[in-house]
Design an enzyme around this catalytic site. Structure first.
Site, PDB file in Angstrom:
ATOM      1  N   GLY A   1      -6.086  14.139  12.945  1.00 49.61           N
ATOM      2  CA  GLY A   1      -4.865  14.504  12.216  1.00 49.61           C
ATOM      3  C   GLY A   1      -3.651  13.785  12.750  1.00 49.61           C
TER       4      GLY A   1
ATOM      5  N   ASN B   1       0.825  -1.219   0.000  1.00 49.51           N
ATOM      6  CA  ASN B   1       0.000   0.000   0.000  1.00 49.51           C
ATOM      7  C   ASN B   1       0.854   1.262   0.000  1.00 49.51           C
ATOM      8  OD1 ASN B   1      -2.544  -1.123  -0.131  1.00 49.51           O
ATOM      9  ND2 ASN B   1      -2.749  -1.297   2.091  1.00 49.51           N
TER      10      ASN B   1
ATOM     11  N   GLY C   1     -13.872   1.081   0.563  1.00 48.99           N
ATOM     12  CA  GLY C   1     -13.180  -0.194   0.783  1.00 48.99           C
ATOM     13  C   GLY C   1     -11.679  -0.077   0.850  1.00 48.99           C
TER      14      GLY C   1
ATOM     15  N   ASN D   1     -12.306   7.394  -0.158  1.00 46.91           N
ATOM     16  CA  ASN D   1     -12.609   6.312  -1.097  1.00 46.91           C
ATOM     17  C   ASN D   1     -13.104   5.075  -0.376  1.00 46.91           C
ATOM     18  OD1 ASN D   1     -11.792   7.662  -3.528  1.00 46.91           O
ATOM     19  ND2 ASN D   1      -9.716   7.506  -2.717  1.00 46.91           N
TER      20      ASN D   1
ATOM     21  N   PRO E   1       3.505   5.376  14.910  1.00 42.64           N
ATOM     22  CA  PRO E   1       2.455   4.740  15.703  1.00 42.64           C
ATOM     23  C   PRO E   1       1.183   5.595  15.687  1.00 42.64           C
ATOM     24  CG  PRO E   1       4.004   5.912  17.123  1.00 42.64           C
ATOM     25  CD  PRO E   1       4.521   6.056  15.722  1.00 42.64           C
TER      26      PRO E   1
ATOM     27  N   ASP F   1      -1.503   3.522   5.968  1.00 39.47           N
ATOM     28  CA  ASP F   1      -0.523   3.212   4.919  1.00 39.47           C
ATOM     29  C   ASP F   1      -0.372   4.392   3.956  1.00 39.47           C
ATOM     30  OD1 ASP F   1      -0.278   0.676   5.971  1.00 39.47           O
ATOM     31  OD2 ASP F   1      -1.700  -0.228   4.575  1.00 39.47           O
TER      32      ASP F   1
ATOM     33  N   VAL G   1      -9.982   2.288   5.709  1.00 41.78           N
ATOM     34  CA  VAL G   1      -9.013   1.237   5.353  1.00 41.78           C
ATOM     35  C   VAL G   1      -7.879   1.863   4.541  1.00 41.78           C
ATOM     36  CG1 VAL G   1      -8.637  -0.957   4.149  1.00 41.78           C
ATOM     37  CG2 VAL G   1     -10.811  -0.532   5.288  1.00 41.78           C
TER      38      VAL G   1
HETATM   39  N1  LIG Z   1     -12.125   9.972   9.907  1.00 41.35           N
HETATM   40  C1  LIG Z   1     -11.084  10.598   9.354  1.00 41.35           C
HETATM   41  N2  LIG Z   1     -11.230  11.827   8.782  1.00 41.35           N
HETATM   42  C2  LIG Z   1     -10.178  12.468   8.231  1.00 41.35           C
HETATM   43  N3  LIG Z   1      -8.932  11.962   8.195  1.00 41.35           N
HETATM   44  C3  LIG Z   1      -8.721  10.755   8.736  1.00 41.35           C
HETATM   45  C4  LIG Z   1      -9.777  10.004   9.359  1.00 41.35           C
HETATM   46  N4  LIG Z   1      -9.262   8.840   9.794  1.00 41.35           N
HETATM   47  C5  LIG Z   1      -7.946   8.846   9.473  1.00 41.35           C
HETATM   48  N5  LIG Z   1      -7.616  10.000   8.846  1.00 41.35           N
HETATM   49  C6  LIG Z   1      -6.306  10.396   8.332  1.00 41.35           C
HETATM   50  O1  LIG Z   1      -5.452   9.278   8.186  1.00 41.35           O
HETATM   51  C7  LIG Z   1      -4.322   9.392   9.068  1.00 41.35           C
HETATM   52  C8  LIG Z   1      -3.982   8.038   9.642  1.00 41.35           C
HETATM   53  O2  LIG Z   1      -5.115   7.534  10.310  1.00 41.35           O
HETATM   54  P1  LIG Z   1      -5.066   6.736  11.701  1.00 41.35           P
HETATM   55  O3  LIG Z   1      -4.546   7.592  12.780  1.00 41.35           O
HETATM   56  O4  LIG Z   1      -6.428   6.155  11.862  1.00 41.35           O
HETATM   57  O5  LIG Z   1      -3.971   5.632  11.361  1.00 41.35           O
HETATM   58  P2  LIG Z   1      -3.873   4.119  11.808  1.00 41.35           P
HETATM   59  O6  LIG Z   1      -4.530   3.940  13.155  1.00 41.35           O
HETATM   60  O7  LIG Z   1      -2.470   3.727  11.649  1.00 41.35           O
HETATM   61  O8  LIG Z   1      -4.789   3.439  10.697  1.00 41.35           O
HETATM   62  P3  LIG Z   1      -4.724   2.003  10.025  1.00 41.35           P
HETATM   63  O9  LIG Z   1      -5.928   1.309  10.553  1.00 41.35           O
HETATM   64  O10 LIG Z   1      -4.826   2.306   8.569  1.00 41.35           O
HETATM   65  O11 LIG Z   1      -3.421   1.373  10.432  1.00 41.35           O
HETATM   66  C9  LIG Z   1      -4.749  10.424  10.118  1.00 41.35           C
HETATM   67  O12 LIG Z   1      -3.623  11.069  10.680  1.00 41.35           O
HETATM   68  C10 LIG Z   1      -5.619  11.364   9.294  1.00 41.35           C
HETATM   69  O13 LIG Z   1      -4.825  12.263   8.519  1.00 41.35           O
END
Ligand SMILES: Nc1ncnc2c1ncn2[C@@H]1O[C@H](COP(=O)(O)OP(=O)(O)OP(=O)(O)O)[C@@H](O)[C@H]1O
Ligand SMILES: [Mg+2]
Length: 309
Positions: free
Chosen positions: A229, A45, A291, A289, A186, A256, A252
């Protein structure tokens, strides 16, 4: 020297299958729409995201059995260089289904199959030979793969003078900070675990990240905060970038996509302020987007401009 600056590693890729259905009812047959297949897994990804931004990378991943063959076909269709390492066990599948009645998304994932010692050697050898400028190790580890696997990757990165970027969780991530990476990403829950607490408030993130940096765990820590963010922390920098408000369809691949944006921006020698903006822009654009699809370049560009105001 190698012409490709960025190498991504996916030891536990997945054949992503996504679909829609109407009504989740137990014991009955649930009719699903025609499935969409995508090549999935952390590093793959990340490579896809880099390609969307106009960058080039080499995706090194394992592939096994019939599912592995489909995965390889899908990877070839993406605009990325790739190297599949053959493994005995079948590549896992993942399944994402949206209930059109409720618009709720269900995500099913399998653990990856066993990897033999000789296969581990082949993976490490391949990485070592690439001598990447940026080496991105992303995603979970297969069952049976020891949690110090990424430490071995980190040793190769050190030897090759590669900047190691790691996005993983649990013990694999804890082991990485024992040896040190260039950048880790993280989410806030994963950061809390790293510093041994149940959860962290927003105003505690900087201190927790700086603690890890002070002990040589990483030079840069990007902590993602989902819809809020992300923050980027170094020894002497703290920058918070709020996520733009977007019409969210699926989260999803948000993490990545963020790592893809960060890695691409670093490879383009952008400032750290812009690196985190690109990360947030790509992560948030991915949520627009459905899925398992990642993001569109024009969305990421527009959101980057928005977060740069
Ligand atoms: N609901 C949302 N609205 C807007 N931006 C989002 C949202 N969810 C995630 N993001 C964006 O995607 C980035 C990464 O998301 P997140 O913090 O959920 O990562 P993650 O927990 O590592 O996710 P993953 O499940 O893909 O591993 C966030 O910093 C933000 O910029
Ligand atoms: Mg994540």
């Amino acid at each position: 020297m190698n012409a490709i600056d960025i190498v991504t590693l996916t030891v536990n890729p997945a054949l992503d299958k996504s679909t829609h259905f109407k009504g989740l009812i137990s014991e009955q047959k649930i009719r699903c729409d025609e499935p969409r297949f995508d090549a999935g897994g952390g590093g793959i990804n990340v490579s896809k995201a880099i390609s969307r931004l106009g960058g080039t990378s080499l995706a090194v991943y394992t592939s096994g059995g019939a599912t592995g063959k489909i995965l390889e076909d899908l990877v070839v269709k993406e605009n990325i260089f790739s190297k599949a390492i053959p493994v005995q066990t079948w590549t896992r599948e993942s399944f994402v289904a949206v209930d059109d009645h409720t618009n709720l998304q269900y995500r099913f994932g399998f653990s990856g199959g066993r990897i033999e010692a000789s296969e581990v050697e082949a993976i490490l050898k391949t990485i070592e030979n690439q001598k990447a400028k940026y080496l991105v190790a992303s995603g979970s580890l297969n069952e049976g793969l020891s949690s110090d696997f990424y430490q071995k990757v980190a040793q190769i990165a050190k030897k090759n003078n590669s900047k190691l970027i790691v996005d993983t969780s649990g013990e694999a991530l804890s082991k990485i900070i024992e040896i040190g990476a260039y950048l880790i990403k993280p989410n806030v829950g994963e950061l809390a675990k790293l510093v041994g607490v149940d959860n962290l408030e927003m105003d505690e993130v900087n201190h927790a990240a700086k603690q890890i940096i002070a002990t040589g765990g990483a030079e840069i820590i990007v902590v993602s905060l989902g819809p809020q963010g992300a923050v980027l922390v170094t020894k002497d920098l703290y920058q918070y970038v709020p996520a733009p408000n977007v019409a969210k369809k699926s989260t999803v691949g948000a993490g990545d996509s963020m790592v893809g944006g960060i890695t691409w921006a670093l490879s383009e020698n952008k400032s750290l302020e812009d690196v985190i903006r690109w990360g947030v822009a790509c992560g948030s654009a991915a949520t627009m987007n459905e899925g398992t699809q990642l993001f569109k370049r024009e969305d990421a560009q527009r959101l980057f401009e928005w977060v740069s105001k």
